[in-house]
Scaffold this active site. Structure first.
Site, PDB file in Angstrom:
ATOM      1  N   SER A  64      -3.455  -0.560  -3.814  1.00  0.00           N
ATOM      2  CA  SER A  64      -3.295   0.264  -2.614  1.00  0.00           C
ATOM      3  C   SER A  64      -2.039  -0.126  -1.841  1.00  0.00           C
ATOM      4  O   SER A  64      -1.557  -1.253  -1.927  1.00  0.00           O
ATOM      5  CB  SER A  64      -4.509   0.116  -1.687  1.00  0.00           C
ATOM      6  OG  SER A  64      -5.690   0.524  -2.333  1.00  0.00           O
ATOM      7  N   GLN A  65      -1.555   0.824  -1.053  1.00  0.00           N
ATOM      8  CA  GLN A  65      -0.415   0.577  -0.160  1.00  0.00           C
ATOM      9  C   GLN A  65      -0.799  -0.510   0.854  1.00  0.00           C
ATOM     10  O   GLN A  65      -1.906  -0.464   1.412  1.00  0.00           O
ATOM     11  CB  GLN A  65      -0.124   1.900   0.557  1.00  0.00           C
ATOM     12  CG  GLN A  65       1.049   1.875   1.475  1.00  0.00           C
ATOM     13  CD  GLN A  65       1.238   3.222   2.172  1.00  0.00           C
ATOM     14  OE1 GLN A  65       0.673   4.230   1.767  1.00  0.00           O
ATOM     15  NE2 GLN A  65       2.029   3.215   3.215  1.00  0.00           N
TER      16      GLN A  65
END
Ligand code: SAH
Length: 215
Positions: A64-65
């Site tokens: 994930s970012q």
């Protein structure tokens, strides 16, 4: 695995980016500053490790970012000693952030290859969440109840089993939506079957898969 001054410098920049985007919790910012995100990605992608972006990690999945990791973690209001269930282990990065905050972390992954890779890797860098291969929709009834539940894939609906496995007063953070875009929701369990739901904008996650894994 090397973590040198250049990596540390890049992490400091990443922390200031995430801060500018609105993350305030110092403990979370410290966790991002101390966890070498480049260890979670193929070494040839070093230049991407400290950009605030999601990135492919194999098996069609992504890490994930960092902003999203920080945002979900902030919504979870983690306290030392919290017992937390994470659905979607992936690279293990989010699980490490939670461990760093002093939580007891239980994490489930339904793709065997990823599960095995991450299970071998995390202890090598000193992180030991409890890792399970299984279906996140079902949670971990044997280890319930949990204080917090975090879903790190886009869920078409809120799984009832996961709500049932939460303590009263517990918090679930879940990106919910049928299509490509999900709404970030925080659900607080205020009674045996009573919930308060808050919404926090749109996000894009890989889907929380419902059919059997093909591995
Ligand atoms: N938290 C991860 C990012 C996860 S991406 C990190 O920090 O890197 C979402 C993950 O959810 C993927 O690894 C995917 O395989 C997993 N997943 C998808 N459906 C699932 C399910 N039903 N149960 C458990 N994990 C699932």
């Amino acid at each position: 695995m090397i973590d040198n001054y250049r990596h540390k410098g890049l992490r400091k920049q990443l922390v200031s980016t995430v801060k500018q985007k609105g993350i305030k919790d110092e403990a979370i910012l410290n966790a991002i500053e101390s966890i070498p995100r480049h260890f979670f990605m193929d070494s040839s992608f070093l230049e991407f490790a400290y950009q605030d972006k999601a990135f492919p990690i194999g098996s069609g999945q992504t890490i994930s970012q960092p902003y999203t990791v920080a945002f979900q973690t902030e919504l979870l209001e983690v306290k030392k000693g919290d017992k937390i269930l994470e659905v979607g282990t992936g690279s293990g990065y989010q699980a490490c952030v939670l461990v760093k905050l002093g939580a007891k972390v239980f994490t489930i992954e339904r793709q065997r290859k990823l599960y095995q890779k991450t299970k071998e890797f995390l202890p090598k860098i000193g992180y030991r969440p409890k890792m399970f291969y299984g279906d996140g929709y079902k949670g971990l009834p044997t280890f319930a109840p949990f204080d917090k539940v975090i879903i790190t894939a886009g869920a078409p609906y809120v799984p009832q089993d996961l709500l049932d496995q939460m303590n009263i007063g517990g918090i679930m953070v879940i990106p919910e939506g049928e299509g490509e875009v999900q709404t970030m929701k925080r659900i607080t369990k205020i009674g045996e079957s009573e919930y308060k739901t808050e919404e926090f904008g749109s996000f894009k996650f890989v889907p929380l898969l419902q059919n059997k894994a093909n591995d």
